[in-house]
Design a protein around this motif. Structure first.
Motif, PDB file in Angstrom:
ATOM      1  N   LEU A 149       0.853  -1.190   0.000  1.00 52.32           N
ATOM      2  CA  LEU A 149       0.000   0.000   0.000  1.00 52.32           C
ATOM      3  C   LEU A 149       0.889   1.240   0.000  1.00 52.32           C
ATOM      4  O   LEU A 149       1.461   1.610   1.023  1.00 52.32           O
ATOM      5  CB  LEU A 149      -0.912  -0.012   1.235  1.00 52.32           C
ATOM      6  N   ALA A 150       1.018   1.849  -1.164  1.00 54.71           N
ATOM      7  CA  ALA A 150       1.841   3.055  -1.287  1.00 54.71           C
ATOM      8  C   ALA A 150       1.065   4.262  -0.788  1.00 54.71           C
ATOM      9  O   ALA A 150      -0.158   4.336  -0.935  1.00 54.71           O
ATOM     10  CB  ALA A 150       2.252   3.254  -2.735  1.00 54.71           C
ATOM     11  N   SER A 243      -3.910  -3.247   3.617  1.00 49.84           N
ATOM     12  CA  SER A 243      -3.311  -3.671   2.355  1.00 49.84           C
ATOM     13  C   SER A 243      -4.234  -4.607   1.594  1.00 49.84           C
ATOM     14  O   SER A 243      -4.347  -4.533   0.366  1.00 49.84           O
ATOM     15  CB  SER A 243      -1.969  -4.357   2.617  1.00 49.84           C
ATOM     16  N   VAL A 244      -4.888  -5.493   2.336  1.00 52.63           N
ATOM     17  CA  VAL A 244      -5.827  -6.429   1.710  1.00 52.63           C
ATOM     18  C   VAL A 244      -7.009  -5.666   1.127  1.00 52.63           C
ATOM     19  O   VAL A 244      -7.447  -5.912  -0.016  1.00 52.63           O
ATOM     20  CB  VAL A 244      -6.307  -7.490   2.728  1.00 52.63           C
ATOM     21  N   LEU A 245      -7.550  -4.715   1.899  1.00 49.90           N
ATOM     22  CA  LEU A 245      -8.674  -3.910   1.416  1.00 49.90           C
ATOM     23  C   LEU A 245      -8.273  -3.100   0.180  1.00 49.90           C
ATOM     24  O   LEU A 245      -9.063  -2.932  -0.753  1.00 49.90           O
ATOM     25  CB  LEU A 245      -9.173  -2.976   2.521  1.00 49.90           C
ATOM     26  N   TYR A 246      -7.029  -2.613   0.201  1.00 48.65           N
ATOM     27  CA  TYR A 246      -6.554  -1.824  -0.937  1.00 48.65           C
ATOM     28  C   TYR A 246      -6.498  -2.661  -2.210  1.00 48.65           C
ATOM     29  O   TYR A 246      -6.829  -2.187  -3.299  1.00 48.65           O
ATOM     30  CB  TYR A 246      -5.179  -1.239  -0.632  1.00 48.65           C
ATOM     31  N   ALA A 247      -6.076  -3.917  -2.065  1.00 53.58           N
ATOM     32  CA  ALA A 247      -6.022  -4.806  -3.233  1.00 53.58           C
ATOM     33  C   ALA A 247      -7.414  -5.059  -3.799  1.00 53.58           C
ATOM     34  O   ALA A 247      -7.587  -5.221  -5.010  1.00 53.58           O
ATOM     35  CB  ALA A 247      -5.362  -6.131  -2.842  1.00 53.58           C
ATOM     36  N   VAL A 256     -11.030   7.187   1.357  1.00 53.25           N
ATOM     37  CA  VAL A 256     -11.283   7.204   2.803  1.00 53.25           C
ATOM     38  C   VAL A 256     -10.010   7.509   3.593  1.00 53.25           C
ATOM     39  O   VAL A 256     -10.039   8.218   4.608  1.00 53.25           O
ATOM     40  CB  VAL A 256     -11.885   5.850   3.256  1.00 53.25           C
ATOM     41  N   GLY A 257      -8.892   6.983   3.119  1.00 55.84           N
ATOM     42  CA  GLY A 257      -7.646   7.133   3.883  1.00 55.84           C
ATOM     43  C   GLY A 257      -6.814   8.337   3.504  1.00 55.84           C
ATOM     44  O   GLY A 257      -5.727   8.528   4.067  1.00 55.84           O
ATOM     45  N   LYS A 258      -7.315   9.155   2.599  1.00 59.08           N
ATOM     46  CA  LYS A 258      -6.514  10.259   2.073  1.00 59.08           C
ATOM     47  C   LYS A 258      -5.948  11.176   3.154  1.00 59.08           C
ATOM     48  O   LYS A 258      -4.766  11.500   3.165  1.00 59.08           O
ATOM     49  CB  LYS A 258      -7.367  11.077   1.095  1.00 59.08           C
TER      50      LYS A 258
END
Length: 264
Positions: A149-150, A243-247, A256-258
């Motif tokens: 997750l970059a 990371s899993v959610l991002y994939a 949401v995470g911005k």
């Protein structure tokens, strides 16, 4: 304790501090012989002395710039000559500099790829033939949650860790027929001197101070996993959920995470 390590030969890069130092101590405690590689020779010698005072194991020290292929080759030639074999390679050397892409200096960009990616590949190339010949071994590559997750200000660092994960996943499949384990370790932020370079302003460290991992606990988890067929170690486990959610839902996570991502 990991009884599987007794009498084994373990090579650790980036061993002059942080989790590299802690892994060396844990492995020696379990009866393994250690080869320590890093640039800071005084630190390596201090760790060597500390281990030899506490444990009856062999400790070799090599002052090496992992980014220089000739130095890596010289070190591994000496390691095989003195120890005869390498049972575990831990590719731990690496560094990061947090800058936005257009602000990153070319020197830092080249340096991160030379150490984090090419240095890791170089060390791995030197042990694979010997491990294949013996039909056993374990390669452990310290990647990062940034490889999954970059986030802003870590574009180059994240790119190097994405490369490490790609290399690790491919090598794992290549060596699966040879009895050789390959593990990726993806930690979140660890309380080490990594951030002295990565976050010189101190703002990022201040914002995530309570979330930082204890290097001793990270090292203990990795050491316990040696000679087990562990595909990945994700620390802390809850962070890997992101990371899993991002994939699965990249657009949603970025939206949401911005605000949190820009705290770096």
């Amino acid at each position: 304790m990991n009884k599987r390590l007794k009498g084994k030969n373990i090579v650790i890069t980036g061993a002059s501090g942080g989790i590299g130092e802690q892994m060396a101590l844990k492995a020696a405690q379990n009866g393994a012989n250690i080869a320590l590689l890093a640039r800071r020779e005084p630190n390596l010698l201090a760790i060597q002395h500390r281990i030899e005072q506490q444990f009856s194991v062999r400790v070799l020290v090599f002052s090496v710039d992992i980014s220089k292929r000739a130095e890596v080759e010289k070190a591994f030639t000496a390691i095989f000559s003195k120890l005869g074999s390498v049972d575990v390679l831990v590719n731990n050397a690496g560094f990061g500099v947090f800058d936005e892409a257009h602000q990153a200096s070319w020197k830092d960009i080249e340096g991160m790829f030379q150490v984090n990616v090419l240095g890791l590949i170089s060390c791995t190339q030197f042990v694979i033939p010997h491990m294949k010949e013996r039909g056993s071994g374990h390669i452990i590559n310290i990647a990062s949650q940034a490889g999954k997750l970059a986030t802003p200000k870590s574009s180059v660092y994240a790119a190097t860790k994405h490369a490490v994960l790609g290399f690790t996943n491919s090598v794992r499949m290549e060596l699966s027929r040879d009895g050789i384990y390959v593990t990726a370790v993806n930690p979140g932020p660890i309380a080490t001197n990594f951030f002295e370079i990565a976050d010189q302003s101190g703002s990022y460290v201040k914002s995530i101070q309570k979330l930082m991992l204890d290097p001793e606990k990270v090292a203990s988890t990795i050491t316990k996993a040696m000679f087990t067929n562990k595909r990945e170690i994700n620390l802390p486990k809850w962070m890997n959920v992101g990371s899993v959610l991002y994939a699965l839902f990249p657009r949603m996570v970025e939206r949401v995470g911005k605000k949190a991502f820009f705290k770096k």
